[in-house]
Design a protein around this motif. Structure first.
Motif, mmCIF file in Angstrom:
data_model
loop_
_atom_site.group_PDB
_atom_site.id
_atom_site.type_symbol
_atom_site.label_atom_id
_atom_site.label_comp_id
_atom_site.label_asym_id
_atom_site.label_seq_id
_atom_site.Cartn_x
_atom_site.Cartn_y
_atom_site.Cartn_z
ATOM 1 N N UNK A 131 9.525 -40.910 15.207
ATOM 2 C CA UNK A 131 8.334 -40.256 15.751
ATOM 3 C C UNK A 131 8.476 -38.727 15.718
ATOM 4 N N UNK A 132 9.631 -38.241 16.122
ATOM 5 C CA UNK A 132 9.849 -36.789 16.133
ATOM 6 C C UNK A 132 9.827 -36.219 14.722
ATOM 7 N N UNK A 133 10.432 -36.924 13.778
ATOM 8 C CA UNK A 133 10.495 -36.448 12.395
ATOM 9 C C UNK A 133 9.110 -36.432 11.753
ATOM 10 N N UNK A 134 8.295 -37.436 12.060
ATOM 11 C CA UNK A 134 6.947 -37.499 11.501
ATOM 12 C C UNK A 134 6.039 -36.410 12.059
ATOM 13 N N UNK A 135 6.398 -35.830 13.167
ATOM 14 C CA UNK A 135 5.623 -34.713 13.687
ATOM 15 C C UNK A 135 6.089 -33.384 13.102
ATOM 16 N N UNK A 136 7.230 -33.395 12.426
ATOM 17 C CA UNK A 136 7.788 -32.149 11.884
ATOM 18 C C UNK A 136 7.647 -32.054 10.364
ATOM 19 N N UNK A 137 8.060 -33.087 9.652
ATOM 20 C CA UNK A 137 8.145 -33.011 8.186
ATOM 21 C C UNK A 137 6.806 -32.723 7.514
ATOM 22 N N UNK A 138 5.680 -33.365 7.901
ATOM 23 C CA UNK A 138 4.417 -33.078 7.200
ATOM 24 C C UNK A 138 4.009 -31.614 7.221
ATOM 25 N N UNK A 139 4.445 -30.856 8.225
ATOM 26 C CA UNK A 139 4.090 -29.435 8.289
ATOM 27 C C UNK A 139 4.784 -28.631 7.197
ATOM 28 N N UNK A 140 5.798 -29.203 6.567
ATOM 29 C CA UNK A 140 6.553 -28.513 5.516
ATOM 30 C C UNK A 140 6.071 -28.878 4.117
ATOM 31 N N UNK A 141 5.123 -29.815 4.037
ATOM 32 C CA UNK A 141 4.640 -30.277 2.743
ATOM 33 C C UNK A 141 3.342 -29.571 2.362
ATOM 34 N N UNK A 142 3.125 -29.443 1.070
ATOM 35 C CA UNK A 142 1.898 -28.834 0.542
ATOM 36 C C UNK A 142 1.064 -29.943 -0.091
ATOM 37 N N UNK A 143 -0.103 -30.194 0.478
ATOM 38 C CA UNK A 143 -0.936 -31.304 0.031
ATOM 39 C C UNK A 143 -2.099 -30.842 -0.838
ATOM 40 N N UNK A 144 -2.445 -31.680 -1.793
ATOM 41 C CA UNK A 144 -3.699 -31.595 -2.532
ATOM 42 C C UNK A 144 -4.485 -32.843 -2.155
ATOM 43 N N UNK A 145 -5.625 -32.663 -1.519
ATOM 44 C CA UNK A 145 -6.365 -33.784 -0.944
ATOM 45 C C UNK A 145 -7.536 -34.180 -1.831
ATOM 46 N N UNK A 146 -7.552 -35.466 -2.211
ATOM 47 C CA UNK A 146 -8.674 -36.008 -2.977
ATOM 48 C C UNK A 146 -9.713 -36.538 -2.003
ATOM 49 N N UNK A 147 -10.898 -35.939 -2.055
ATOM 50 C CA UNK A 147 -11.992 -36.347 -1.185
ATOM 51 C C UNK A 147 -13.110 -36.933 -2.036
ATOM 52 N N UNK A 148 -13.934 -37.744 -1.415
ATOM 53 C CA UNK A 148 -15.050 -38.323 -2.144
ATOM 54 C C UNK A 148 -15.500 -39.608 -1.492
ATOM 55 N N UNK A 149 -16.737 -40.021 -1.725
ATOM 56 C CA UNK A 149 -17.287 -41.195 -1.056
ATOM 57 C C UNK A 149 -16.636 -42.493 -1.518
ATOM 58 N N UNK A 150 -16.884 -43.537 -0.769
ATOM 59 C CA UNK A 150 -16.337 -44.864 -1.064
ATOM 60 C C UNK A 150 -16.679 -45.291 -2.495
ATOM 61 N N UNK A 151 -15.663 -45.770 -3.204
ATOM 62 C CA UNK A 151 -15.879 -46.293 -4.552
ATOM 63 C C UNK A 151 -15.881 -45.263 -5.652
ATOM 64 N N UNK A 152 -15.584 -44.004 -5.335
ATOM 65 C CA UNK A 152 -15.650 -42.963 -6.371
ATOM 66 C C UNK A 152 -14.405 -42.940 -7.255
ATOM 67 N N UNK A 153 -13.392 -43.717 -6.927
ATOM 68 C CA UNK A 153 -12.204 -43.786 -7.776
ATOM 69 C C UNK A 153 -11.047 -42.925 -7.325
ATOM 70 N N UNK A 154 -11.047 -42.496 -6.075
ATOM 71 C CA UNK A 154 -9.954 -41.637 -5.588
ATOM 72 C C UNK A 154 -8.595 -42.311 -5.744
ATOM 73 N N UNK A 155 -8.528 -43.591 -5.380
ATOM 74 C CA UNK A 155 -7.243 -44.286 -5.445
ATOM 75 C C UNK A 155 -6.778 -44.441 -6.884
ATOM 76 N N UNK A 156 -7.698 -44.760 -7.787
ATOM 77 C CA UNK A 156 -7.330 -44.894 -9.200
ATOM 78 C C UNK A 156 -6.861 -43.551 -9.761
ATOM 79 N N UNK A 157 -7.509 -42.475 -9.352
ATOM 80 C CA UNK A 157 -7.090 -41.153 -9.801
ATOM 81 C C UNK A 157 -5.727 -40.796 -9.203
ATOM 82 N N UNK A 158 -5.515 -41.167 -7.956
ATOM 83 C CA UNK A 158 -4.222 -40.915 -7.313
ATOM 84 C C UNK A 158 -3.103 -41.606 -8.090
#
Length: 352
Positions: free
Chosen positions: A124-151
């Motif tokens: 629990x403690x690690x999960x509150x710390x590690x994500x702050x050190x990561x750089x994310x690129x977020x795929x957004x889009x409506x249901x069924x647009x293919x985000x998971x397939x693109x991921x």
């Protein structure tokens, strides 16, 4: 000790708890060799309320018999001086019984400090710390647009990804359950998530889908949820025809039983109105699956996704639009390769 790389150095990790406890969550790589099984554990607990000494007598008797049976497993039939880690709930009696037996035989044994409880607190403690050190690129889009397939195409092209829906065994939303694949407990989801995050290189970007705070019945760590909302956003756009085809691929069980789909969505009546729900029911009963899927997206999921995106990402600056002509795998491979190349050429965002 609470380090996944350190845990991997042991030849064997024994979870001495009951199968029920093990199923809820366990240390990665551990095998369940219970000192007492579920029914035995319950019997000891019930007896302890009125006669603690008798309870311990019963528990030790079960423990010695169970450990003796476990020692007949192939792993213990070699002369190798293996290193073994043992844990129970708090690192107490159950792990001590195992440790004493193994040390008597000649194994090199360690007990996990404060047991699974200590491990859980570390997760629990690690999960509150590690994500702050990561750089994310977020795929957004409506249901069924293919985000998971693109991921997944991004992963195939060499990018780092974090597939939260795969870890959660759920596609999000009320209809996102995957038949035959129950979700992990919250605790085990956290374990799986930390194990996956630990493999990531913090010097490189991580591609991830935009998700709600909850995916089905499991919840994202607050730090990860907030980090996603301060990251680069890539808005995915796909034609409705392709999205309907995606729904057929993702939800074949609803294509076979559209009435069940509408029943699951009946709680939306107060949001979308009785007329819309009645339309869905009519489309389902006459088997017009394509029109039903399209209407559910247009009348509910698209507006809901727009509201959520505006709320969570409205303060971001430039948003990169991704227009997908098709969700064919070879086409997505080309899109993924270009996204990785373009991202490599962009300056790293300022640290939060």
């Amino acid at each position: 000790m609470y380090d996944l790389e350190t845990l991997k150095t042991f030849d064997l990790i024994i979870d001495a708890r009951s199968p029920r406890e093990f199923k809820e969550d366990h240390v990665p790589g551990a095998i369940n060799l219970p000192v007492v099984f579920d029914d035995e554990y319950a019997e000891v607990g019930t007896t302890h309320r009125t006669d603690p000494m008798r309870a311990y007598q019963i528990g030790v008797a079960y423990s010695l018999r169970n450990i003796a049976r476990h020692l007949e497993l192939p792993f213990f039939r070699t002369s190798k001086r293996a290193t073994i880690l043992v844990y129970c709930f708090r690192g107490g009696k159950r792990s001590k019984l195992w440790t004493d037996a193994l040390e008597t035989i000649g194994y090199k044994v360690q007990r996990l400090p404060t047991g699974w409880k200590g491990y859980r607190n570390w997760v629990r403690a690690t999960l509150e710390d590690v994500p702050t050190k990561l750089r994310f690129n977020v795929l957004s889009g409506p249901t069924g647009c293919g985000k998971t397939r693109l991921l997944h195409a991004l992963r195939q092209a060499g990018a780092q990804i974090l597939d939260l829906e795969a870890l959660a065994s759920h596609r999000g939303s009320i209809i996102g359950g995957i038949p035959g694949h129950p979700q992990p407990s919250q605790k085990y989801f956290d374990t799986l998530l930390l194990e996956e995050i630990s493999r990531l290189d913090i010097a490189k970007p991580v591609w991830i889908e935009s998700e709600s705070k909850k995916i089905g019945q499991v919840q994202l760590p607050t730090s990860l949820f907030e980090a996603m909302h301060h990251s680069r956003l890539f808005s995915v756009h796909t034609s409705m025809a392709e999205r309907v085809l995606m729904w057929h691929r993702e939800y074949p069980h609803f294509g076979k039983d559209p009435v069940a789909l509408v029943e699951k969505l009946s709680y939306l009546k107060s949001l979308v109105g009785g007329t819309t729900v009645a339309k869905w029911k009519e489309l389902a009963e006459r088997g017009d699956i394509d029109a039903l899927f399209e209407s559910i997206m247009v009348d509910h999921y698209d507006p809901a996704y727009t509201r959520s995106t505006n709320k969570n990402y409205g303060k971001l600056g430039e948003i990169t639009a991704i227009h997908l002509d098709t969700l064919d795998s070879s086409y997505l491979a080309g899109v993924a390769a270009k996204l990785i190349l373009d991202d490599d050429m962009l300056p790293a965002p300022a640290l939060r």
